[in-house]
Scaffold this active site. Structure first.
Site, PDB file in Angstrom:
ATOM      1  N   ASP A 291      32.894  29.204  38.601  1.00 26.18           N
ATOM      2  CA  ASP A 291      33.312  30.441  39.219  1.00 26.18           C
ATOM      3  C   ASP A 291      34.197  31.157  38.197  1.00 26.18           C
ATOM      4  O   ASP A 291      34.712  30.523  37.284  1.00 26.18           O
ATOM      5  CB  ASP A 291      34.097  30.074  40.491  1.00 26.18           C
ATOM      6  CG  ASP A 291      34.645  31.282  41.162  1.00 26.18           C
ATOM      7  OD1 ASP A 291      33.933  32.288  41.193  1.00 26.18           O
ATOM      8  OD2 ASP A 291      35.777  31.215  41.651  1.00 26.18           O
ATOM      9  N   LYS A 292      34.354  32.434  38.335  1.00 26.47           N
ATOM     10  CA  LYS A 292      35.208  33.104  37.364  1.00 26.47           C
ATOM     11  C   LYS A 292      36.645  33.247  37.885  1.00 26.47           C
ATOM     12  O   LYS A 292      37.570  32.660  37.349  1.00 26.47           O
ATOM     13  CB  LYS A 292      34.651  34.478  37.009  1.00 26.47           C
ATOM     14  CG  LYS A 292      35.416  35.149  35.875  1.00 26.47           C
ATOM     15  CD  LYS A 292      34.818  36.472  35.510  1.00 26.47           C
ATOM     16  CE  LYS A 292      35.257  37.572  36.452  1.00 26.47           C
ATOM     17  NZ  LYS A 292      36.643  37.971  36.245  1.00 26.47           N
ATOM     18  N   THR A 293      36.755  33.973  38.980  1.00 22.60           N
ATOM     19  CA  THR A 293      38.092  34.283  39.469  1.00 22.60           C
ATOM     20  C   THR A 293      38.777  33.026  39.972  1.00 22.60           C
ATOM     21  O   THR A 293      38.236  32.319  40.812  1.00 22.60           O
ATOM     22  CB  THR A 293      37.994  35.283  40.621  1.00 22.60           C
ATOM     23  OG1 THR A 293      37.079  36.280  40.231  1.00 22.60           O
ATOM     24  CG2 THR A 293      39.332  35.871  40.930  1.00 22.60           C
TER      25      THR A 293
ATOM     26  N   LYS B 275      38.896  51.691  50.106  1.00 17.77           N
ATOM     27  CA  LYS B 275      38.901  51.207  48.722  1.00 17.77           C
ATOM     28  C   LYS B 275      37.874  50.101  48.612  1.00 17.77           C
ATOM     29  O   LYS B 275      37.606  49.385  49.595  1.00 17.77           O
ATOM     30  CB  LYS B 275      40.284  50.754  48.306  1.00 17.77           C
ATOM     31  CG  LYS B 275      40.705  49.421  48.831  1.00 17.77           C
ATOM     32  CD  LYS B 275      41.969  48.969  48.157  1.00 17.77           C
ATOM     33  CE  LYS B 275      42.214  47.512  48.521  1.00 17.77           C
ATOM     34  NZ  LYS B 275      43.445  47.204  49.144  1.00 17.77           N
TER      35      LYS B 275
ATOM     36  N   ARG C 297      39.781  43.982  36.667  1.00 22.06           N
ATOM     37  CA  ARG C 297      39.127  44.125  37.964  1.00 22.06           C
ATOM     38  C   ARG C 297      39.405  45.537  38.462  1.00 22.06           C
ATOM     39  O   ARG C 297      40.552  45.937  38.575  1.00 22.06           O
ATOM     40  CB  ARG C 297      39.682  43.110  38.946  1.00 22.06           C
ATOM     41  CG  ARG C 297      39.334  41.711  38.588  1.00 22.06           C
ATOM     42  CD  ARG C 297      40.270  40.748  39.257  1.00 22.06           C
ATOM     43  NE  ARG C 297      40.004  40.615  40.682  1.00 22.06           N
ATOM     44  CZ  ARG C 297      39.153  39.725  41.188  1.00 22.06           C
ATOM     45  NH1 ARG C 297      38.501  38.926  40.374  1.00 22.06           N
ATOM     46  NH2 ARG C 297      38.956  39.638  42.476  1.00 22.06           N
TER      47      ARG C 297
ATOM     48  N   ASP D 161      37.042  27.532  43.079  1.00 17.14           N
ATOM     49  CA  ASP D 161      38.345  27.333  43.689  1.00 17.14           C
ATOM     50  C   ASP D 161      38.416  27.815  45.125  1.00 17.14           C
ATOM     51  O   ASP D 161      39.348  27.512  45.832  1.00 17.14           O
ATOM     52  CB  ASP D 161      39.426  28.014  42.874  1.00 17.14           C
ATOM     53  CG  ASP D 161      39.298  29.516  42.953  1.00 17.14           C
ATOM     54  OD1 ASP D 161      38.152  29.995  43.061  1.00 17.14           O
ATOM     55  OD2 ASP D 161      40.312  30.204  42.920  1.00 17.14           O
TER      56      ASP D 161
ATOM     57  N   GLY E 184      31.205  36.907  41.619  1.00 12.82           N
ATOM     58  CA  GLY E 184      30.899  38.044  42.460  1.00 12.82           C
ATOM     59  C   GLY E 184      31.308  39.339  41.786  1.00 12.82           C
ATOM     60  O   GLY E 184      30.988  40.418  42.268  1.00 12.82           O
TER      61      GLY E 184
ATOM     62  N   ASN F 153      34.301  30.592  48.825  1.00 12.11           N
ATOM     63  CA  ASN F 153      32.981  31.109  48.470  1.00 12.11           C
ATOM     64  C   ASN F 153      32.249  30.206  47.488  1.00 12.11           C
ATOM     65  O   ASN F 153      31.071  30.401  47.226  1.00 12.11           O
ATOM     66  CB  ASN F 153      33.097  32.527  47.910  1.00 12.11           C
ATOM     67  CG  ASN F 153      33.970  32.560  46.681  1.00 12.11           C
ATOM     68  OD1 ASN F 153      34.771  31.659  46.475  1.00 12.11           O
ATOM     69  ND2 ASN F 153      33.810  33.566  45.863  1.00 12.11           N
ATOM     70  N   ASP F 154      32.932  29.236  46.942  1.00  9.99           N
ATOM     71  CA  ASP F 154      32.272  28.336  46.009  1.00  9.99           C
ATOM     72  C   ASP F 154      31.806  27.053  46.664  1.00  9.99           C
ATOM     73  O   ASP F 154      31.122  26.246  46.042  1.00  9.99           O
ATOM     74  CB  ASP F 154      33.220  27.964  44.864  1.00  9.99           C
ATOM     75  CG  ASP F 154      33.750  29.193  44.179  1.00  9.99           C
ATOM     76  OD1 ASP F 154      32.936  30.072  43.869  1.00  9.99           O
ATOM     77  OD2 ASP F 154      34.967  29.277  43.968  1.00  9.99           O
TER      78      ASP F 154
END
Lengths: 1077, 373
Positions: free
Chosen positions: A384-386, A538, A569, A787, A650, A790-791
C-alpha cells in the site's frame, strides 16, 4: 421493552444472552472433542491406525513403540490447545463478568455483562468498551455525538464520530432515558462492520410514533472504545454471539506454506515407498515360504490357530505387520518438530531488536508461525502507499485559490496574503475557499485540558486538538488555521469559525454528505448567518472537475497536476449556492434515502449524485505525506533480492508515481509504460497491450543476446503504471470467451517489469491483483503489506499478509505485523531466509534419518526369512525419533545461520527462491544418501558378523548385538551428518550434538545394565557393554561411520569447488576475509 | 576443519555463552509485545559461533590423515587375521562318502544315538588357546516366531513363570498339561550333538580336554539365567511340576552333572539361547586351553572327531560344521575388516590427491577473482 399497544403484531424473537463464547471446549467435552479434532488430521489418523493395527494383530514391534510417541504428540497438542482454551475461557469470563451499568426503573444498576439482554439500556463511560452492539441514544456531549476508536475491530486507531438518534439525544438523565418508549427494527445480524440499517420508532405520549432511520453512524459496536466523551446511553440491539465483533471472529482461512506443501508431497512419496516395501516383502515371504521346511521347520513350529488361519487373511496380516515394522519411515515426531520449530523460531522475530520501533514502543508481531519460511520465498511484494510507504503524517503544504498559490508558513512570517487583498472579485472566492475548508470536514475539536497520550500530542501547544478519521482533514484544518481561519467547534449543529479579523462566524450545519471511497468526495450543506445556503464540496480532482461548471479550471488543474507530480496529495474544493427551494428538495431526497431499509447505500449514492453537481471551482489544496524512513533503501534491497515490488494505491497516478520515484521503485533510467484509462481512450485496449508487450519482449530478447555476447550488463528497467479502470477492463471477461488473452498478455508484461504501480485501486481490486498474480502459471509466493482497513482484503488474499503501523489490533487479519516498512527488509531477507533454509534442512534431514533408520530393517528381512523380525530393540525403535536424534535437528533448525545476517542484508539474492532447497533433485539426493548409508550400515555389520568371531574371548554375539551395532552406527552417522551441515556452531549446538550422542551411550549402558523388573524380556541385557568390549566392533563402527559420511563430504567439497552456489561463494569470501585479518 | 572462530560483534558485551538456554525460548515470549526485547546475544541470534566450511582446502588434510591412519590399521588387521588358524569340517553327511551319511536322517528320539567319526589333519599347529565352535547353516534362529519364543523371567528363576510360562512360548508352552521348563521354541531346539576331539598319533587316540565353562557371557551365566529358588539345592525338586521340552531326551536339571553348570545355568544352554543374527552362524562349544608354553595347543597332525549325531538338519537343508579357531585381540579370522580399512584408506588418500589437483586447478578462481559483486 414492550411496544405500546396498537403497533403491528410483534413476534417475540429469541435473542441470545450477552455471553461471548470464544472457547472451543468445555470441561466435559474437552477430551472427546479434542481427540476427535486431533485425529481429523491425516497424519495423526495414520499413526492411530498403525497403533490400532499393532494392538489387534500380532506385529513385530510392541504397540508401545508407536503408541508412546503418538500419546506424547497427542498429549502435548492437547495440553497446548487446552491451555489456549483455558485462556480463552478466562478472557471470556472476564469479558462476560465485567460490570456494566444498566438503567432499570430509572436507576443505574451494575450487573455482569453476560446478563445484558436485547433492549436493555446501557450506560458507558469514557474509555470503556461497549459491552454489546448498541444504538446510540444520547451522550453527555451537547451535540449528541461521541467518539469511538475501533482499533480492536478493524485496526483504525483514529477517532470516529457517531451520532445519537435525533429524538433521544436530549435525554441526559437515567429517568429521562427510562421514560423512553420506542421500538427498533433492524436487520438480521451480519458481520460487516460498516453496514447497518434499521429504524427506530419513538412513541411520544399519544402521538403517532416518529420514525428515524438508523445507520452505522448510530451503531456503537462491541469491542470499540468510547473516547473523549464522558458517558453515553445506548440500547442493546445485538448481544453475545450476534454482535458484529463475534460474527467477525470466524472464518479466517488457513494459509499453507510452500514448504508444507512439498513436505506433504514427500510424505506421499514415502507412503508409496512404505507400501511398496511392505508389498515386496509380503510377496517374497510367500515365495520363500512356499517350501514347507522353510515355512515351518521342525525347530520352529506354528501353533494350531496359526496353522488353521485363512491364507489370504494371513497374507493381509503379514502385509500390515510389515507396514507396522517400516512405519517409522514416516515419523510422528516430524510434525511435532516442525511445529515446535515454527513456534519457537518465531520468537526470534519478535525478539529482534532491530525490528523494534522506539517511537511506538512496538516490536514485530507474529500471528501465525505457520508461514515463517514463506517469508524467505517471497517473489512479489504488494504494498500500500499511504501509511505504508509513507508516514501517513500529513502536512499542509499549500493551497491554490483561483490559480494563486498560498503557502501557510509564508503567511505566518507576516508577509500576508499580498496582492489579492481587497480585490473584490477574488475576495469572495478566496473567503469562500477558506470557509469551505473550515466547514467541509468531519473534524472534531478536543479542548486541550485533558490531553491524552495520542499521537496528536505534538499539537498540544495549540489551543485545540483536532481529531478526525482522516489525517488529511486534520492537516487541512490546521493549515487553514495558519492561514488565519480557525475552526472552533460544532455546537448544536452550528459550526463556529474564527476568521482573520478574529470575528466569530456561525454556520448552521444542515447536512453532511459524508465521504466514501467510491465518490471520493464529501460535501456539507451549511447556512450562513446571513441565511445563504452553501454546499461546499471537497474531493479528488477526478471527482470534482467533471462536476464543475465555472471557475478557473485550467489553472487549477495544472497546479494540481504539478503538485501531484511532486508527490503531494491534492484535493479540490468547490461550492455551490443553494436556494431554499433547492435545499428543501435535497433535504427531502436525503431523508427518504436515509430512511430506506433496503438498498440504502445505493439510494444515497444516487441522491448524492443529484445534489453534487454544477459546482463552482474554488481551488485546490496540497498536503504532503512524507516517505517513511529508509523506504527507498528497503525497496532497493528487495529489488536486488529479485523480489518484484508492486505499489497498489487508491491515490492518483501522478502522486503515486512521484512517491514511487522518491522511494526508488522507479529509477531515472526506468522506462515507464503506461496502461491507463487515458491511453486506452486513445487506442483500444488490445493495441495498447500488444504495443507494450512488444516493447517489453523486444527488450528481453535483446537482453539475452547481449548477455550472450557479454557486451552489456546494465539492463533496461521497465516500470508499469496501471490504473483501476484499465485493470477492470483487463480483468473483465469478454463475450467471445477470449478473456484469458488479455490477462496472459498483461501478466507477460508485468513479469518483465521490475516495478509496477497500480493506482486508483479500490480495496477489492487490490485483492484481485494479488489473486491474479498468485494464480498465474508460476504460482509465485506473494506478500501484501498495508496498514488500513482497505488493505485487509489483499492481505487476506496474499500468501503472507503484513500490517504496518496503524492496524495494531487489526493485525489479527494479518499474519505478521511490523512497526515500520523498513523492517520488511530484515524480515524477508534475513529472518525469512533463515527460516526457509532451516526448515528445508529440517524436512530433508528428517526424511533422510528415517530412511537410514528403516532401510536396514528392510534389508534384514531378507536374512530372517521375511518374518518381520525387527532389527532394533523396542526401546531404540521408540526413542530414535523422540530423543536420540530429535534435539540436534530442532536446535539446528532454530539457530543455523549459514551466512551471517549482515551478509544477507548486503547480498540478498542467495539462491533460495522458488523453494530451491526442497526441489525434487535435493529430495532425491537426500533419499539416496539415506539409502546408501543404510546399505553401508547393514552390509557393513553383516560382513563384520558373517560366520566369524568378533570378540577376543571367543564368545558369540546374537541378533540384538547385531542390531545394536547397526543402531549405534546409525545414531552417530545421522548426528555427525547434521554436524557437517551445521555452519554455525554456538555452544548450544556443541552441547546438543555431543550431548545427544552422550545421551545415547548413557541410555544404552543403563538400558542394558539392569534386569528390568517389569519387562517380560531381557534381550538387551549387557548387549551394549559386550559390544563395546569387542575390538572389531569399535573398528567396524568407526569404519562404517567414515564410509557413510564420505560421499556427502565429497559431494559438498566438489560442488563447492566446481559449481559453487552464490551462498557458498559468499561463505568462502567471508571466510577468507576472516582468515586474512 | 576451518579455524574460523569469529565471535560476532556483541554490542552488549555479554560473555560468550551468556545467552539464556532453551528455557528462555519458551518462557520469554509473552511480555515482548510491550517492551523492548532484551539485547542478549541469544535473542538477537548473535551468539559467538565457530563457522567452519567444508572447502577442498580444509578437507584435504582430513582425507590424507584418514588415509594415513586407515591404511596401517587395515594392514595390521589383515595380517592379524591371516595369522589366525582356523579349521572347519562340515559333518552334516550330505555326501554319501561322508562317515556321517548314515546319520543324515536321524530323528530326535532315535535310540541308540547315531555316532560317527571324522578324521582330519591339521596342516599347521594351533599355538594359542583354541576355541571349538559348532556352526549351523540355513537355520533361522532370527525368525521372529523363534526369537520371541522364550520366557526370560522363567529363565531368570522366577517361580511363577516357571509353572506358568509366557504365552510367547506357544506351541512349546505346555506338554500334557504340564508347563515346559525351559519353554519355547529356542530351548526346545537346543543343539544336542556331542563332539569329542582326539589327537591321533601312531594309531593311538588321545582325548583332548575340552573345557565347557567360560563359553557363555559372564553376565548371562551369573545374572540373566538363574535356576528357580527354593528349599535346598536339589534341582530335581525345584523343577517339580514342570516337564522337559518335547525334543529333549532329558529334563533341564539333568543337563550336566556339575551343579553349577546344570539347569538353566548350563552354559551350552545359555549359548544356544542367545539367538544368532544371521541364518548361518556358529556358536562356541568348547575351549581348548594351552597346557604349557612349550607345546602348541594343537599340534599339526592327525585328529579325529567323534560325533554323537542327534541334531537333524537335513529336513530344512541345513548344514552342521565343527570349527577350530584361535583368537586374536580382534576376534577370529575375518578378512573383511582389514580389506575394508585398506580400501577406505586408499580411497581417501586417492580422493585427497584428486582434491589437491582440483584445488590447485580451480582453487584460485574461487577464492579471489570470481566473486560476483
Amino acid at each position: 421493552r414492550e411496544p405500546p399497544p396498537g403497533t403491528e403484531a410483534y413476534i417475540p424473537q429469541r435473542f441470545p444472552d450477552n455471553r461471548i463464547v470464544s472457547s472451543k471446549y468445555t470441561f466435559w467435552n474437552f477430551i472427546p472433542k479434542n481427540l476427535f479434532e486431533q485425529f481429523r488430521r491425516i497424519a495423526n489418523f495414520y499413526f492411530l491406525i498403525i497403533f490400532l493395527v499393532q494392538l489387534i494383530i500380532d506385529t513385530p514391534t510392541s504397540p508401545v513403540t508407536s503408541g508412546l510417541p503418538l500419546l506424547f504428540v497427542i498429549t502435548v497438542t492437547a495440553i497446548k490447545q487446552g491451555y489456549e482454551d483455558w485462556l480463552r475461557h478466562k478472557a471470556d469470563n472476564a469479558m462476560n463478568q465485567c460490570p456494566v451499568h444498566f438503567i432499570q426503573h430509572g436507576k443505574l444498576v451494575r450487573k455482569q455483562s453476560r446478563k445484558l439482554r436485547v433492549g436493555d439500556i446501557v450506560m458507558v463511560k469514557e474509555d470503556e468498551t461497549f459491552p454489546c452492539d448498541l444504538i446510540f441514544l444520547s451522550s453527555s456531549r451537547g451535540d449528541g455525538t461521541c467518539f469511538v476508536t475501533t482499533a480492536s475491530l478493524d485496526g483504525e486507531s483514529s477517532h470516529k464520530t457517531h451520532y445519537a438518534v435525533q429524538d433521544t439525544k436530549a435525554f441526559h438523565s437515567e429517568q429521562e432515558i427510562d421514560a423512553l418508549h420506542a421500538t427498533i427494527e433492524c436487520e438480521q445480524p451480519q458481520p460487516d462492520l460498516y453496514k447497518f440499517v434499521g429504524r427506530i420508532n419513538v412513541y411520544h405520549d399519544r402521538n403517532e410514533p416518529t420514525a428515524r432511520p438508523l445507520g452505522s453512524e448510530n451503531l456503537l459496536l462491541r469491542g470499540a472504545t468510547l473516547k473523549n466523551t464522558e458517558k453515553i446511553f445506548g440500547v442493546a440491539i445485538y448481544t453475545g454471539m450476534e454482535t458484529k465483533m463475534a460474527l467477525n471472529y470466524q472464518s479466517k482461512s488457513q494459509k499453507r506454506s510452500a514448504v508444507e506443501k512439498s513436505m506433504n508431497v514427500f510424505l506421499i512419496v514415502y507412503l508409496c515407498i512404505l507400501i511398496s516395501k511392505a508389498l515386496i516383502n509380503t510377496v517374497l515371504k510367500y515365495v520363500w515360504q512356499s517350501e514347507p521346511f522353510r515355512d515351518e521347520p521342525w525347530y520352529n513350529q506354528k501353533t494350531e490357530p496359526e496353522r488353521k488361519r485363512n491364507q489370504f487373511l494371513q497374507a493381509f496380516t503379514d502385509f500390515l505387520a510389515f507396514m507396522v515394522l517400516f512405519n517409522y519411515i514416516i515419523p510422528v515426531s516430524m510434525y511435532v518438530t516442525v511445529e515446535m520449530q515454527k513456534f519457537l523460531g518465531s520468537y526470534f522475530l519478535t525478539w529482534d531488536e532491530e525490528m523494534f520501533d522506539e517511537d511506538t514502543g512496538e516490536g514485530p508481531l507474529v500471528n501465525t508461525s505457520d508461514l515463517n519460511e514463506e517469508l524467505g520465498q517471497i517473489e512479489y511484494v504488494f504494498t500500500d502507499k499511504t501509511g505504508t510507504l509513507t508516514e501517513n503524517n500529513m502536512e499542509f503544504v499549500e493551497c491554490c485559490i483561483e490559480g494563486h498559490v498560498y503557502i501557510p508558513h509564508v503567511i505566518c512570517n507576516g508577509i500576508g496574503l499580498g496582492p489579492f487583498k481587497g480585490q473584490v472579485t477574488y475576495y469572495t472566492r478566496e473567503e469562500l475557499f477558506f470557509r469551505a475548508l473550515c466547514l467541509c470536514h468531519t473534524v472534531q475539536v478536543k479542548d486541550d485540558d485533558n490531553v491524552d497520550g495520542l499521537k496528536k500530542s505534538q499539537l498540544s501547544r495549540r489551543s485545540r486538538i483536532y481529531i478526525s478519521s482522516s489525517p488529511d482533514e486534520v492537516a487541512l484544518v490546521e493549515g487553514i488555521q495558519r492561514l488565519g481561519y480557525t475552526y472552533l467547534c460544532l455546537k448544536d449543529n452550528y459550526m463556529e469559525i474564527l476568521n482573520r479579523e478574529n470575528n466569530r462566524e456561525k454556520f448552521e450545519l444542515l447536512e453532511v454528505l459524508s465521504f466514501d471511497s467510491v465518490r471520493r468526495r464529501m460535501s456539507v450543506i451549511v447556512k450562513s448567518s446571513t441565511g445563504d445556503i452553501f454546499l461546499f464540496c471537497k474531493g479528488a480532482d477526478s471527482s470534482i472537475f467533471p462536476r464543475v461548471k465555472e471557475g478557473k479550471i485550467d489553472q487549477i488543474r495544472s497546479r494540481v497536476e504539478r503538485n501531484a507530480v511532486e508527490g503531494l496529495r491534492t484535493l479540490c474544493v468547490a461550492y455551490k449556492k443553494l436556494t431554499a427551494e433547492e435545499y428543501s428538495n435535497a433535504q427531502k431526497m436525503l431523508q427518504n434515502a436515509k430512511l430506506a431499509l433496503q438498498d440504502r447505500e445505493k439510494k444515497l449514492a444516487e441522491v448524492y449524485e443529484k445534489i453534487e453537481r454544477d459546482f463552482i471551482l474554488l481551488g485546490a489544496t496540497a498536503v504532503e505525506d512524507r516517505l517513511q524512513e529508509k523506504a527507498a533503501d528497503t525497496i532497493e534491497a528487495l529489488q536486488k533480492a529479485g523480489i518484484k515490488v508492486w505499489v497498489l494505491t487508491g491515490d492518483k497516478m501522478e502522486t503515486a508515481a512521484a512517491t514511487c520515484y522518491a522511494c526508488k521503485l522507479f529509477r531515472r533510467n526506468t522506462q515507464i509504460l503506461e496502461l491507463t484509462t487515458k491511453k486506452i481512450e486513445e487506442q483500444s485496449l488490445h493495441d495498447v497491450l500488444f504495443d507494450l508487450s512488444k516493447t517489453v519482449l523486444r527488450h528481453s530478447g535483446s537482453l539475452t543476446r547481449d548477455s550472450l555476447s557479454g557486451l552489456s550488463t546494465d539492463m533496461q528497467d521497465y516500470g508499469l503504471i496501471i490504473d483501476g479502470a484499465a485493470l477492470s477492463l483487463i480483468m473483465k471477461p469478454r463475450q467471445d470467451g477470449s478473456s484469458g488473452n488479455y490477462r496472459e498478455l498483461f501478466l507477460e508484461i508485468c513479469r518483465n517489469c521490475s516495478a509496477v504501480l497500480c493506482c486508483r485501486m479500490a480495496p477489492l481490486q487490490k485483492a484481485q491483483i494479488v489473486k491474479l498474480i498468485k494464480l498465474s502459471k508460476e504460482h509465485p509466493i506473494t506478500l501484501a503489506i498495508g496498514d488500513g482497513a482497505n488493505d485487509v482484503s489483499m492481505i487476506l488474499e496474499a500468501h503472507v499478509g503484513i500490517i504496518g503501523k496503524e492496524g495494531r489490533q487489526a493485525a489479527r487479519n494479518s499474519d505478521y505485523a511490523i512497526p515500520k516498512f523498513k523492517h520488511l527488509k530484515k524480515m524477508l531477507l534475513v529472518h525469512g531466509h533463515f527460516y526457509y533454509v532451516r526448515i528445508s534442512e529440517l524436512v530433508q534431514y528428517f526424511f533422510y534419518k528415517n530412511v537410514c533408520f528403516i532401510f536396514p530393517q528392510f534389508l534384514y528381512q531378507f536374512f530372517c526369512g521375511f518374518s518381520q523380525q525387527p532389527l532394533y530393540d523396542t526401546a531404540y525403535l521408540t526413542l530414535y525419533n523422540i530423543s536420540f536424534t530429535s534435539l540436534p535437528i530442532l536446535l539446528y533448525s532454530l539457530m543455523e545461520q549459514h551466512v551471517s545476517a549482515d551478509t544477507l542484508k548486503r547480498e540478498p539474492s542467495l539462491d533460495v527462491a522458488k523453494n530451491a532447497l526442497l526441489r525434487w533433485r535435493a529430495f532425491i539426493y537426500w533419499t539416496f544418501l539415506g539409502v546408501f548409508d543404510a546399505v553401508v550400515f547393514f552390509f557393513g555389520a553383516y560382513f563384520l558378523f558373517d560366520n566369524t568371531i568378533v570378540t577376543s574371548n571367543g564368545q558369540m554375539f546374537g541378533n540384538w548385538t547385531f542390531g545394536t551395532l547397526v543402531f549405534t552406527v546409525l545414531v552417530f552417522t545421522v548426528t555427525l551428518k547434521l554436524a557437517l551441515d551445521t555452519h554455525y556452531w554456538t555452544w548450544i549446538n556443541h552441547f546438543m550434538i555431543w550431548g545427544s550422542l552422550l545421551f545415547y551411550i548413557v541410555f544404552s549402558l543403563l538400558w542394558g545394565g539392569i534386569i528390568w523388573p517389569f519387562l517380560n524380556y531381557q534381550r538387551m541385557y549387557y548387549v551394549f557393554m559386550q559390544m563395546l568390549s569387542s575390538g572389531p566392533a569399535w573398528l567396524g563402527i568407526i569404519l562404517l561411520i567414515t564410509v557413510s559420511l564420505l560421499p556427502d563430504v565429497l559431494k559438498k567439497v566438489l560442488c563447492r569447488q566446481l559449481w559453487p552456489t552464490a551462498t557458498e561463494r559468499i561463505q568462502v569470501k567471508i571466510f577468507f576475509c576472516v582468515i586474512s585479518f | 576443519m576451518a579455524v574460523n572462530y569469529s565471535a560476532k560483534e556483541e554490542a552488549d558485551g555479554h560473555p560468550a555463552g551468556a545467552g539464556p538456554g532453551g528455557g528462555a525460548a519458551t518462557g520469554g515470549g509473552g511480555a515482548v509485545k510491550t517492551r523492548k526485547p532484551d539485547n542478549t546475544a541469544f535473542k538477537q541470534q548473535r551468539l559467538p559461533a565457530w563457522q567452519p566450511i567444508l572447502t577442498a582446502g580444509t578437507v584435504l588434510p582430513a582425507f590424507f590423515i584418514i588415509g594415513l591412519i586407515f591404511i596401517p590399521i587395515g594392514i595390521g588387521i589383515f595380517v592379524t587375521s591371516n595369522n589366525i588358524r582356523e579349521y572347519e569340517i562340515d559333518y552334516t553327511g550330505i555326501e554319501p562318502s561322508s562317515p556321517c551319511n548314515k546319520c543324515l536322517n536321524v530323528s530326535w528320539d532315535s535310540t541308540p544315538p547315531c555316532t560317527c567319526t571324522i578324521n582330519f589333519t591339521l596342516e599347521h599347529s594351533f599355538e594359542s588357546n583354541v576355541f571349538m565352535y559348532y556352526g549351523l547353516s540355513n537355520f533361522y534362529q532370527n525368525h521372529r516366531r523363534y526369537v520371541k519364543s522364550r520366557d526370560d523371567s522363567q529363565l531368570n528363576g522366577d517361580n511363577s513363570s516357571l509353572l506358568n510360562p509366557s504365552k510367547e512360548c506357544e506351541p512349546y508352552r505346555t506338554n500334557e498339561d504340564k508347563p515346559i521348563a525351559p519353554c519355547g521354541a529356542i530351548a526346545n531346539s537346543m543343539f544336542n550333538d556331542t563332539l569329542e576331539l582326539y589327537h591321533v598319533e601312531n594309531d593311538t587316540r588321545t582325548a583332548i580336554t575340552l573345557i565347557k565353562k567360560g563359553i557363555a557371557w559372564w553376565t548371562d551365566k551369573n545374572v540373566k539365567f538363574r535356576n528357580p529358588t527354593g528349599d535346598g539345592n536339589n534341582l530335581t525338586a525345584l523343577f517339580q511340576g514342570t516337564t522337559k521340552p518335547v525334543n529333549w531326551p532329558k529334563p533341564v536339571y539333568m543337563l550336566d552333572s556339575e551343579p553349577d553348570n546344570n539347569g538353566f545355568i548350563n552354559e551350552d544352554f545359555i549359548v544356544w539361547m542367545r539367538t544368532a543374527a544371521l541364518p548361518t552362524f556358529r556358536k562356541l562349544y568348547r575351549l581348548i586351553e594351552r597346557k604349557s608354553n612349550l607345546q602348541p595347543t594343537l599340534q599339526a597332525g592327525k585328529y579325529s572327531l567323534d560325533i554323537t549325531y542327534n541334531y537333524p538338519v537335513h529336513s530344512f537343508d541345513g548344514r552342521k560344521r565343527m570349527i577350530l579357531s584361535t583368537i586374536s585381540w580382534m576376534g577370529g579370522k575375518n578378512p573383511f575388516l582389514g580389506i575394508a580399512y585398506i580400501t577406505v584408506g586408499s580411497i581417501c588418500f586417492f580422493l585427497g590427491v584428486v582434491l589437491l589437483i582440483i584445488h590447485h586447478k580451480y582453487g584460485n578462481r574461487n577464492t579471489s577473482a570470481d566473486i560476483p559483486n
